[in-house]
Design a protein around this motif. Structure first.
Motif, mmCIF file in Angstrom:
data_model
loop_
_atom_site.group_PDB
_atom_site.id
_atom_site.type_symbol
_atom_site.label_atom_id
_atom_site.label_comp_id
_atom_site.label_asym_id
_atom_site.label_seq_id
_atom_site.Cartn_x
_atom_site.Cartn_y
_atom_site.Cartn_z
ATOM 1 N N LEU B 111 4.876 -2.036 10.450
ATOM 2 C CA LEU B 111 3.780 -2.171 11.415
ATOM 3 C C LEU B 111 2.447 -1.793 10.761
ATOM 4 O O LEU B 111 1.433 -2.478 10.956
ATOM 5 C CB LEU B 111 4.054 -1.248 12.609
ATOM 6 C CG LEU B 111 3.459 -1.650 13.949
ATOM 7 C CD1 LEU B 111 4.092 -2.941 14.425
ATOM 8 C CD2 LEU B 111 3.686 -0.560 14.979
ATOM 9 N N VAL B 114 1.352 -4.646 8.556
ATOM 10 C CA VAL B 114 0.847 -5.759 9.368
ATOM 11 C C VAL B 114 -0.579 -5.459 9.818
ATOM 12 O O VAL B 114 -1.475 -6.320 9.760
ATOM 13 C CB VAL B 114 1.768 -5.992 10.584
ATOM 14 C CG1 VAL B 114 1.114 -6.938 11.584
ATOM 15 C CG2 VAL B 114 3.107 -6.536 10.131
ATOM 16 N N MET B 115 -0.828 -4.206 10.228
ATOM 17 C CA MET B 115 -2.158 -3.852 10.706
ATOM 18 C C MET B 115 -3.192 -3.889 9.601
ATOM 19 O O MET B 115 -4.309 -4.362 9.808
ATOM 20 C CB MET B 115 -2.115 -2.477 11.328
ATOM 21 C CG MET B 115 -1.720 -2.575 12.779
ATOM 22 S SD MET B 115 -1.072 -1.046 13.338
ATOM 23 C CE MET B 115 -2.229 0.061 12.632
ATOM 24 N N ALA B 118 -3.971 -7.543 9.116
ATOM 25 C CA ALA B 118 -4.755 -8.116 10.224
ATOM 26 C C ALA B 118 -6.195 -7.600 10.185
ATOM 27 O O ALA B 118 -7.148 -8.372 10.325
ATOM 28 C CB ALA B 118 -4.096 -7.784 11.560
ATOM 29 N N GLY B 119 -6.352 -6.300 9.960
ATOM 30 C CA GLY B 119 -7.693 -5.718 9.895
ATOM 31 C C GLY B 119 -8.488 -6.273 8.727
ATOM 32 O O GLY B 119 -9.679 -6.589 8.864
ATOM 33 N N VAL B 121 -8.154 -9.194 7.339
ATOM 34 C CA VAL B 121 -8.538 -10.580 7.630
ATOM 35 C C VAL B 121 -9.801 -10.594 8.494
ATOM 36 O O VAL B 121 -10.748 -11.345 8.221
ATOM 37 C CB VAL B 121 -7.384 -11.327 8.325
ATOM 38 C CG1 VAL B 121 -7.856 -12.677 8.835
ATOM 39 C CG2 VAL B 121 -6.217 -11.516 7.374
ATOM 40 N N VAL B 122 -9.832 -9.732 9.511
ATOM 41 C CA VAL B 122 -11.016 -9.676 10.382
ATOM 42 C C VAL B 122 -12.247 -9.276 9.569
ATOM 43 O O VAL B 122 -13.324 -9.868 9.709
ATOM 44 C CB VAL B 122 -10.782 -8.692 11.555
ATOM 45 C CG1 VAL B 122 -12.067 -8.468 12.340
ATOM 46 C CG2 VAL B 122 -9.702 -9.227 12.478
ATOM 47 N N ILE B 125 -13.361 -12.223 7.344
ATOM 48 C CA ILE B 125 -14.001 -13.304 8.102
ATOM 49 C C ILE B 125 -15.447 -12.959 8.450
ATOM 50 O O ILE B 125 -16.317 -13.826 8.445
ATOM 51 C CB ILE B 125 -13.197 -13.601 9.391
ATOM 52 C CG1 ILE B 125 -11.894 -14.301 9.026
ATOM 53 C CG2 ILE B 125 -13.994 -14.463 10.356
ATOM 54 C CD1 ILE B 125 -10.965 -14.516 10.200
ATOM 55 N N SER B 278 -17.017 -6.734 15.147
ATOM 56 C CA SER B 278 -15.711 -7.174 14.642
ATOM 57 C C SER B 278 -15.376 -6.476 13.332
ATOM 58 O O SER B 278 -14.244 -6.032 13.124
ATOM 59 C CB SER B 278 -15.704 -8.682 14.413
ATOM 60 O OG SER B 278 -15.977 -9.358 15.604
ATOM 61 N N CYS B 281 -14.360 -2.970 14.013
ATOM 62 C CA CYS B 281 -13.005 -2.936 14.567
ATOM 63 C C CYS B 281 -11.976 -3.203 13.472
ATOM 64 O O CYS B 281 -10.944 -2.532 13.402
ATOM 65 C CB CYS B 281 -12.848 -3.979 15.676
ATOM 66 S SG CYS B 281 -13.681 -3.515 17.186
ATOM 67 N N GLY B 282 -12.251 -4.197 12.618
ATOM 68 C CA GLY B 282 -11.332 -4.501 11.521
ATOM 69 C C GLY B 282 -11.135 -3.281 10.641
ATOM 70 O O GLY B 282 -10.015 -2.957 10.230
ATOM 71 N N ILE B 284 -11.554 -0.110 11.549
ATOM 72 C CA ILE B 284 -10.759 0.876 12.290
ATOM 73 C C ILE B 284 -9.272 0.523 12.222
ATOM 74 O O ILE B 284 -8.411 1.391 12.049
ATOM 75 C CB ILE B 284 -11.231 0.951 13.763
ATOM 76 C CG1 ILE B 284 -12.632 1.562 13.833
ATOM 77 C CG2 ILE B 284 -10.253 1.745 14.620
ATOM 78 C CD1 ILE B 284 -13.270 1.500 15.211
ATOM 79 N N VAL B 285 -8.973 -0.772 12.319
ATOM 80 C CA VAL B 285 -7.574 -1.207 12.273
ATOM 81 C C VAL B 285 -6.967 -0.915 10.905
ATOM 82 O O VAL B 285 -5.836 -0.419 10.806
ATOM 83 C CB VAL B 285 -7.464 -2.701 12.623
ATOM 84 C CG1 VAL B 285 -6.067 -3.208 12.379
ATOM 85 C CG2 VAL B 285 -7.874 -2.940 14.066
ATOM 86 N N SER B 288 -6.301 2.722 10.698
ATOM 87 C CA SER B 288 -5.128 3.103 11.488
ATOM 88 C C SER B 288 -3.850 2.712 10.762
ATOM 89 O O SER B 288 -2.881 3.478 10.722
ATOM 90 C CB SER B 288 -5.157 2.419 12.852
ATOM 91 O OG SER B 288 -6.376 2.636 13.501
#
Lengths: 349, 349
Positions: B111, B114-115, B118-119, B121-122, B125, B278, B281-282, B284-285, B288
């Motif tokens: 997990l 994965v995070m 994902a973070g 990628v954000v 971008i 964004s 947030c990315g 922060i992800v 985390s």
């Protein structure tokens, strides 16, 4: 950004809905605790003393308000925006439980909350605009486009195969069968709820849609889908631990709803690749946060139950089951509380 | 999106760097294991038998290549893009350890991976464009703008207060003091490395910047900052558990670097609010995910060490310390392995 007024309304309604639904579980649990304490003796599994407790009714009304807000939100904003925000109700529950019920949030639980929020923000920023719809016939033509009909047909075939071939054989050993059925039906529920909600919204705005048979057809579909979904959700919850069912259901339900919405309402048409990828990442982050919140909770207590409430657009079903489980939690809590628990536990076992 | 060629180069170099650095830890660990096995007896803490093991040297070279790629990446893309991507080396390490060293990734570890992805990628971008810089004087004027001078002054004052007031008193009881000093210095390191890297890039492109005193000044700053940073990082790692130091250091270092870069290079000028939010947030992800990967690892073994390598732009320091710790891991592994461990453990305790 560039949020339209309708998107903003839908977003605020979805937030409100999560707040109400998240709070409702805490209020109901407090009500059940108080009822159990007032009745003096251990509230039996069949007991209904909580029906005399006003707090329980406050919780129930809070939940209904939340579900109505959720239903209305779908009439204003795309499902791609509204559905994932349902995860925020878990955060509301977790935070309120921390302060009101003294159920401490662990370190990883806080991390899960932070992730749900960060992911939701990314989703909200990149959410597509709701396309203006002026009549139920327009929704009808969206619902009858070949791509969506193919989706509906696949869902129905899959549900039948799962319900009549796999459920009798493996339904009680494989958690994916019952949850799969209700997730598949759930995606159709949300689409039909959105169609019905939009028709009602237009009607309230003065463009009466009740004269068209399509509106009544959508109402029929809502009822059928929601009843099937609830039936299998209750089966899943009766058979398996809530802590296992909830995250799986949330992941499958939300994913399928987004797929259905993207096919039917073409949410992603006209969006840049960057926005779509960001949305998907935001969605993955919310899912991860949700899973983390569930995994770190000890067993199936307290919050897991709040999981599936915001995800379905219904108001009334599954209350019996839900109460039973909340009651069980309250009894467990009381049994293990220091003042009274030791004795009772010994009396029983 | 709309990635410029330079941003793309920087992005690919940062990815490459994470790949190399992540792999280097696995290769070195394999080398140390083999050296420990070949020497027959338990490799003592002072042992240098690993220097005869080619695999260890391969790992060392892999790491140097990774650090060089990281250094060059800063010359092409904004620090806001390059720095957070350092977290990907942890994923490379975790995945390779899973397959090559048979150190199983737990559910939550997956997990976390994965995070982080994902973070990242954000972040990618929404990364701002690197502004075109044509001479070292231009960087000099960015570095001497009042806002950045204020940042530098605050950092220096804070470092002095921490190093001379707090470190002697609480340095060995509060983990934030040593890690704070190296995070603060680290943000200056990255800024000066970026200045130096850009100057060297311009020089290689035919615009000789070595004739300007500013280039040599930046080189001096790089050396000073990096040496201070490494000195206090080693102190932190000698005093506290790597599993505690690494995530705290990563969070503080990355945050301060982004703040410094936003002030000096005005990365966020001309970006929409949506993009900036964004990105945050990315970020922060990713943080985390990093914390999750660290928390779920059992104790301080294996991967924690890979944490701080990609974050600093240096090549050589801290190797002694690092080897010592890797060696300890290898010894622990061997001691607890079933075939030989039971006996040895009993011999020792």
């Amino acid at each position: 950004m560039g949020f339209s007024t309708d998107n903003l309304k839908g977003f605020l309604l979805a937030l409100l809905s999560s707040g109400f639904i998240g709070a409702s579980f805490i209020i109901k649990k407090k009500g059940l605790r108080r009822a159990a304490a007032a009745s003096g003796v251990r509230a039996g599994v069949g007991g209904y003393s909580y029906l005399l407790e006003p707090l329980w009714w406050v919780g129930m009304i809070t939940m209904i308000v939340g579900e109505v807000a959720n239903f209305v939100a779908y009439a204003f904003a795309p499902a791609v925006l509204v559905t994932p925000l349902g995860a925020l109700s878990i955060i509301v529950s977790a935070v309120l439980a921390h302060f009101i019920l003294n159920e401490r949030l662990q370190g990883l639980g806080v991390l899960g909350c932070v992730m749900c929020i960060a992911g939701s923000v990314v989703i909200v920023i990149h959410a597509p605009q709701e396309r203006p719809i002026t009549s139920v016939q327009e929704i009808w033509s969206l619902a009858t486009q070949p791509a969506f009909l193919l989706y509906v047909a696949s869902v129905i075939v899959l549900v039948f195969v799962l319900a009549f071939h796999f459920a009798p054989r493996r339904g009680h050993s494989n958690v994916l069968i019952f949850t799969g059925i209700c997730s598949l039906m759930g995606s159709l529920s949300v689409m039909s709820v959105k169609a019905l909600g939009t028709s009602l919204k237009l009607t309230f705005e003065g463009m009466n849609q009740l004269i068209y048979p399509q509106t009544w057809f959508f109402m029929l579909v809502v009822l059928t889908c929601v009843i099937t979904q609830m039936n299998y959700l209750n089966k899943a919850l009766d058979t398996f631990n809530t802590a296992i069912v909830s995250p799986i259901y949330y992941v499958m339900f939300t994913t399928l709803t987004i797929v259905a919405s993207v096919i039917m309402f073409k949410d992603w048409d006209g969006q840049g690749a960057g926005s779509i990828i960001s949305e998907i990442c935001g969605f993955i982050v919310v899912l991860s946060g949700t899973i983390l919140l569930h995994v770190t909770k000890d067993s199936d207590r307290n919050l897991s139950r709040s999981m599936y409430a915001p995800l379905s657009p219904t108001l009334t079903t599954r209350l019996a089951n839900e109460n039973g489980e909340l009651l069980k939690h309250v009894e467990d809590d009381m049994a293990s509380s220091e003042e009274t628990g030791g004795l009772r536990r010994h009396e029983l076992y």
